[in-house]
Scaffold this active site. Structure first.
Site, short mmCIF file in Angstrom:
data_model
loop_
_atom_site.label_atom_id
_atom_site.label_comp_id
_atom_site.label_asym_id
_atom_site.label_seq_id
_atom_site.Cartn_x
_atom_site.Cartn_y
_atom_site.Cartn_z
N LYS A 1 18.60 2.39 0.13
CA LYS A 1 19.82 3.24 -0.76
C LYS A 1 20.96 3.28 0.06
O LYS A 1 21.98 3.01 -0.64
CB LYS A 1 19.10 4.89 -0.81
CG LYS A 1 20.00 5.53 -1.66
CD LYS A 1 19.51 6.95 -1.91
CE LYS A 1 18.53 7.00 -2.79
NZ LYS A 1 18.13 7.98 -3.52
N ARG B 1 20.01 12.86 1.04
CA ARG B 1 18.86 12.00 0.42
C ARG B 1 18.26 11.37 1.47
O ARG B 1 19.01 10.36 2.19
CB ARG B 1 19.34 11.35 -0.74
CG ARG B 1 19.94 12.02 -2.00
CD ARG B 1 20.90 11.03 -2.74
NE ARG B 1 21.49 11.97 -4.07
CZ ARG B 1 21.21 11.94 -5.01
NH1 ARG B 1 19.79 11.70 -5.33
NH2 ARG B 1 21.78 12.76 -6.11
N GLY C 1 9.69 8.96 -4.46
CA GLY C 1 9.21 10.43 -4.70
C GLY C 1 8.34 10.98 -3.47
O GLY C 1 7.99 11.76 -3.40
N MET D 1 9.55 11.24 -0.32
CA MET D 1 10.15 11.82 0.81
C MET D 1 11.19 12.75 -0.03
O MET D 1 11.15 12.93 -1.11
CB MET D 1 10.76 11.08 1.68
CG MET D 1 9.77 10.56 2.58
SD MET D 1 10.90 9.15 3.85
CE MET D 1 11.49 8.06 2.94
N ARG E 1 19.27 -1.35 -6.69
CA ARG E 1 18.64 -1.90 -5.67
C ARG E 1 17.92 -2.98 -6.66
O ARG E 1 18.07 -3.09 -7.67
CB ARG E 1 17.48 -1.06 -5.20
CG ARG E 1 16.58 -0.68 -6.14
CD ARG E 1 15.47 0.26 -5.70
NE ARG E 1 15.01 1.22 -6.86
CZ ARG E 1 14.06 2.34 -7.01
NH1 ARG E 1 13.77 2.82 -5.65
NH2 ARG E 1 13.68 2.51 -8.15
N HIS F 1 -22.22 -11.56 -0.72
CA HIS F 1 -22.89 -12.47 -1.45
C HIS F 1 -22.01 -12.36 -2.74
O HIS F 1 -21.59 -13.34 -3.29
CB HIS F 1 -24.14 -12.30 -1.38
CG HIS F 1 -24.90 -13.61 -2.38
ND1 HIS F 1 -25.18 -13.37 -3.66
CD2 HIS F 1 -25.06 -14.82 -1.98
CE1 HIS F 1 -25.74 -14.60 -4.26
NE2 HIS F 1 -25.58 -15.55 -3.05
N SER G 1 -13.37 -28.41 9.96
CA SER G 1 -13.05 -27.24 8.90
C SER G 1 -13.60 -25.94 9.32
O SER G 1 -14.58 -25.61 9.79
CB SER G 1 -14.05 -27.58 7.77
OG SER G 1 -13.62 -26.62 6.53
N ASP H 1 -17.45 -17.03 9.21
CA ASP H 1 -18.38 -16.83 10.14
C ASP H 1 -17.53 -16.47 11.46
O ASP H 1 -17.69 -15.92 12.56
CB ASP H 1 -19.22 -17.90 10.43
CG ASP H 1 -20.77 -17.70 9.80
OD1 ASP H 1 -21.16 -16.67 10.01
OD2 ASP H 1 -20.93 -18.63 8.65
N CYS I 1 -12.19 -23.95 5.30
CA CYS I 1 -13.07 -23.60 4.01
C CYS I 1 -13.56 -21.92 4.03
O CYS I 1 -14.22 -21.71 3.02
CB CYS I 1 -14.14 -24.62 3.65
SG CYS I 1 -15.35 -24.67 5.10
N TYR J 1 -5.07 -29.24 5.56
CA TYR J 1 -5.54 -28.77 3.95
C TYR J 1 -5.87 -27.56 4.14
O TYR J 1 -6.45 -26.77 5.24
CB TYR J 1 -6.53 -29.77 3.29
CG TYR J 1 -7.95 -29.81 3.78
CD1 TYR J 1 -8.97 -28.82 3.35
CD2 TYR J 1 -8.23 -30.81 4.47
CE1 TYR J 1 -10.02 -28.89 3.93
CE2 TYR J 1 -9.33 -30.86 5.18
CZ TYR J 1 -10.45 -30.28 4.51
OH TYR J 1 -11.73 -30.02 5.18
C1 PEP Z 1 -17.66 -19.69 6.85
O1 PEP Z 1 -18.30 -19.30 7.54
O2 PEP Z 1 -16.17 -19.43 6.71
C2 PEP Z 1 -18.09 -20.68 5.62
C3 PEP Z 1 -17.13 -21.35 4.90
O3 PEP Z 1 -19.39 -20.85 5.54
P1 PEP Z 1 -20.13 -19.56 4.79
O4 PEP Z 1 -19.32 -18.66 4.17
O5 PEP Z 1 -21.21 -20.36 3.75
O6 PEP Z 1 -21.04 -19.12 5.96
MG MG Z 2 -20.30 -20.23 7.77
#
Ligand code: PEP
Ligand code: MG
Length: 902
Positions: free
Chosen positions: A29, A98, A107, A109, A343, A459, A786, A791, A854, A874
């Protein structure tokens, strides 16, 4: 020396001294009031006390040295500029006090208005306002009320109650019916309330009022609701708030006065035009309190054309200056327009894209800046169907928004029932305590998944995200009873066949069917909306910004997919390969029996027979995926989960065997199974016999998979297609593990591939901390790494990924141990450091080593920026997050100042 420095430190800035870049110091402000002042816009004069003064006050419990003197000096110059003195009995200067932090905390403060009024100056104010006694006494009673509540913690209801009584005595419900005498009486009543609660008279010294109000604003930074809000919005607790002391202007001086709020574009859709509300003869808090109805801003043109035209001119100027949508607050005091705030305005996800596109068209910003102005979280929001919640729907439970989207359907409790009802064309919601790999068919068939246990990497959550399916996990208010086919929640019972609706973004669960709208952005990614021809500003803006992000990014984006259908969808979403094809689910369903035979085999012949039966099935799995990816790289991970997952649960099996024995039945087969299940039982399966360990223990298992992959690739190549398989070994912690698998795999590959021209890479996941720390050695045996950050986070922190989020993360978040679950966004300092070390040492040992990620973090916006910085090649994420990763990979280049173009 140090003391001298403290005295000299500048804690107070006149509006003419600041600018919009100083948000950290002056708050949003204050910085913007300064900016408008310097643009020559009509801002009531004032000054800002810095966030540093607040930090010092909160650290020591007293105002820092020098602050009082600087306030005095600025107050004097304000008085000179206005030709009035604070609290002057004849013609008082009044100020508002203010809060204003770096990030807006609406809102949260405190604000105190009309500071400077007392028993004498109230008369002076009345005289100056054209003998408007009613106005002056109303202003005074507002001061006592706000000051009492904010500064002295007098319960607000007491003032409200006194106001209600005054109205009751007058026989009205409307504040405006109270005349000057009524308000004078109300001031007396308020003062008594003040005395009763504080043990002192309402302070008559204006400077004391000011100092106490400033202190109260400082302290409001740590009010419970502000602390909660900051935690939710991830605003750092140490920032502190600035305090703005601003000359009061009044919108409640008659019909030629008023107050309003406005946006320079529609913050909901991004459409161009003026959007706002106006309330004549009122002060800002009346608008907020909703005491009277506002009128559309356009009506101001009839009421006060000069002010309206001036306002429109200022709004155009602000947009051009800020190069963005601005929101403003203004007041008109007897035909004179004053700007009280501006703002860069908050907006919906859709408006963010549309406005960024428009500003490019208008030449105000370039495409890099447009990319910077949107983000992956907004894009993700736009990709999910939404509930139309303008109804009376109330949630009955709230769990974790595990996979976004909105889904309504009939409740079922088993995978089989889900498949059955879906085959009849019904939408179903699969409800489980938690899911396991056996539920996969049901999850595929269901519209949405609801569990009462498990976090964002349970899962259910991981698989649902992979499928782009709505999922609420860990809704622990829900008591699931699968055998009875019902759940209970909030005292109600929901049986199979009843309808529920789940919102995977907010985690909310509703009873009954809430209507759902599909996402146009997904239709665009799917190819059913052509951005060149469709009359849809959002789709066109998304297309334009995505195209720019793709041109900018250095990171490639792959997908985690293990079916042809997922692979196909991910390609439409822009995936440039598969970064993780998990092979686990290929061992379930009809193939379970073969797997049981494999595990239970006593003689090599039995095992080989089972593997021989699995080989063609696996080959067909991979052929389908290679065909779908048509020459793009496909990383196939050899089987990973603990073997007991493929066997029946121990307790149930033991009971079945005992019952059958009791009946005198022949249970030799079941007994053998039970013995095997007992043998395989592990206390910590996630740290047990899984991944590469399995491959080294069960002869022929990995060999069969390697052969299936190589044969599928060759068959693809011979059929005129292309396949680029990359075989990935999971859970490696030592180079020797990888070397052993590699030696066997290379032999098989050489034998299968022959002269087909197919090339198969062999690499490893880096998901065990030891692998990260010995990456230099492991790289000798790997053509690619990767990072399995799921994990790696589990083992780096020692957090069970299936349990901890629901169990105690709330407390860790509350304590600020982390601001976000490390399973959701990469923990840069710890787990991220392991990634960095492994990337550096791996590349040092093998230049050109291909690096990807991954784990679930591959699709998380902040993590994508981290992986860009670390120099990975990647990221790989679930199909639905591919566009988000593309966008963020482009933003990462823009934000690190790079002009990287692939
Ligand atoms: C991981 O552990 O990041 C992975 C991609 O393998 P998963 O999730 O299948 O254990
Ligand atoms: Mg894993």
């Amino acid at each position: 020396m140090a003391a001298q420095e403290t005295v000299d430190h500048k804690y107070v800035y006149d509006f003419s001294e600041g600018n919009k870049e100083l948000k950290e110091l002056l708050g949003g402000k204050g910085a913007n009031l300064a900016e408008m002042t310097n643009l020559g816009l009509p801002v009531p004069p004032g000054f800002t006390i810095t966030t540093e003064a607040c930090q010092a006050y909160l650290a020591t419990g007293r105002e820092p040295d020098g602050l009082a003197g600087q306030i005095e000096a600025h107050l004097e110059s304000l008085e000179r500029a206005m030709g009035k003195r604070l609290g002057d009995p004849q013609d008082p200067l009044l100020v508002s006090v203010r809060s204003g932090a770096k990030f807006s905390m609406p809102g949260m403060m405190e604000t105190v208005l009309n500071v400077g009024l007392n028993d004498q100056s109230v008369e002076g104010l009345a005289a100056q306002a054209g003998n408007n006694e009613r106005f002056a006494w109303d202003s005074y009673r507002r001061l006592i009320q706000m000051f009492g509540k904010t500064v002295c913690e007098v319960p607000g209801e007491e003032f409200e109650h006194a106001l209600d009584e005054a109205k009751h005595a007058k026989g009205t419900h409307n504040d405006l019916d109270l005349d000057a005498d009524d308000l004078r009486g109300l001031v007396d009543a308020y003062k008594k309330i003040f005395l009763k609660h504080t043990g002192r008279e309402f302070p008559q010294q204006p400077r004391e009022q000011l100092d106490l109000a400033i202190r109260a604003v400082f302290e409001s930074w740590n009010a419970e609701r502000a602390v909660l809000y900051r935690r939710q919005e991830r605003i750092p607790a140490e920032l502190g708030t600035a305090v703005n002391v601003v000359t009061m202007v009044f919108g409640n001086l008659g019909p030629d006065s008023g107050t309003g709020v406005a946006f320079t574009r529609d913050p909901a859709s991004g459409a161009q035009g003026i959007y706002g509300d106006y309330l004549a003869n009122a002060q800002g808090e009346d608008v907020v309190a909703g005491i009277r109805n506002t009128v559309p801003l356009q009506e101001l043109e009839q009421l006060d054309k000069a002010s309206y035209d001036e306002l429109l001119g200022i709004m155009a100027r602000l947009e051009e200056h800020y190069k963005d949508l601005c929101d403003i607050e203004f007041t008109i005091e007897r035909g004179k327009l004053w700007m009280l705030q501006t703002r860069v305005g908050k907006r919906t996800a859709a408006a963010a894209f549309v406005i960024a596109g428009q500003l490019v068209d208008e030449g105000l910003i370039d495409l890099d800046e447009a990319l910077h102005r949107v983000n992956g979280a907004q894009l993700a929001q736009l990709m999910f169907p939404r509930f139309q919640l303008d109804h009376e729907f109330q949630p009955v439970a709230t769990g974790i928004g595990a996979s976004p989207g909105a889904a309504s359907g009939t409740v079922v409790f088993t995978s089989a029932r889900a498949v059955e009802l879906a085959a009849e064309g019904k939408s179903v919601i699969l409800v489980r305590r938690e899911t396991n790999p056996d539920d996969l068919n049901g999850m595929i068939a269901a519209k949405g998944i609801l569990t009462s246990r498990g976090g964002k990497t349970s899962h259910a959550a991981v698989v649902a995200r992979g499928m782009g399916k709505t999922c609420v996990s860990g809704a622990d208010e829900i008591e699931v009873n699968v055998p009875a086919k019902r759940f209970t929640v909030a005292g109600q019972t929901v049986a199979e066949g009843d309808v529920v609706s789940i919102d995977g973004t907010t985690g909310k669960v509703y009873l009954g069917e809430v209507p759902v709208m599909p996402s146009e952005v997904v239709q665009y990614f799917e190819g059913s909306l052509d951005p060149e021809h469709v009359d849809n500003a959002l789709v066109r803006a998304v297309h334009r910004i995505m195209t720019h992000a793709d041109g900018k990014r250095r990171l490639a984006v792959r997908t985690n997919a293990d079916t042809g259908a997922d692979a196909a969808r991910a390609r439409r979403f822009g995936a440039e390969g598969i970064g993780l094809c998990r092979t686990e689910h290929m061992f379930l369903g009809d193939r379970r029996e073969l797997v049981e035979r494999l595990i239970l085999a006593r003689a090599p012949g039995e095992r080989e027979a089972a593997l021989a039966a699995l080989l063609p099935l696996q080959r067909a799995d991979f052929e389908e995926i290679f065909r779908e990816m048509d020459g793009l790289p496909v990383t196939v991970r050899l089987i990973d989960p603990p073997l007991h997952e493929f066997l029946p649960p121990l307790e149930q099996l033991a009971v079945n065997v005992a019952v059958a024995q009791e009946r005198g039945e022949d249970v030799a087969k079941e007994e053998a199974l039970l013995a095997a299940v007992r043998r395989m039982h592990e206390e910590n399966p996630m740290l047990g016999l899984r991944g590469v360990r399995l491959g080294l223990v069960i002869p022929g298992l990995f060999a069969m998979q390697v052969r299936a992959i190589a044969e599928a690739a060759v068959s693809c190549a011979r059929g005129g297609g292309a396949a680029k398989p990359e075989i990935m070994v999971p859970l490696v912690g030592a180079v020797q593990e990888l070397e052993t698998v590699r030696a066997e795999a290379e032999k098989i590959i050489a034998e299968v591939v022959g002269d087909s021209g197919v090339e198969v890479l062999i690499g490893t996941m880096i998901e065990v901390p030891r692998a990260a720390l010995t990456a230099g050695q492991i790289a000798e045996a790997a053509e690619f790494f990767s990072f399995g950050t799921n994990d790696l986070t589990q083992m780096g922190w020692g957090f069970s990924r299936d349990d901890v989020e629901g169990a105690f993360f709330w407390r860790y978040l509350e304590l600020g141990i982390f601001g976000i679950s490390p399973f959701e966004s990469i923990d840069r300092d710890g787990v991220g450091r392991l990634v960095r070390i492994a990337a550096e040492e791996g590349r040092a040992a093998r230049p050109g080593l291909k690096l990807g990620v991954c784990g679930e973090h591959g699709g998380d916006p902040d993590s994508v920026h981290f992986f860009h910085e670390v120099g990975l090649d990647y990221v790989s994420c679930s199909p639905f997050r591919v566009p988000v990763a593309r966008l963020e990979a482009g933003r990462a280049v823009v934000e690190t100042g790079g002009s990287d173009s692939r």
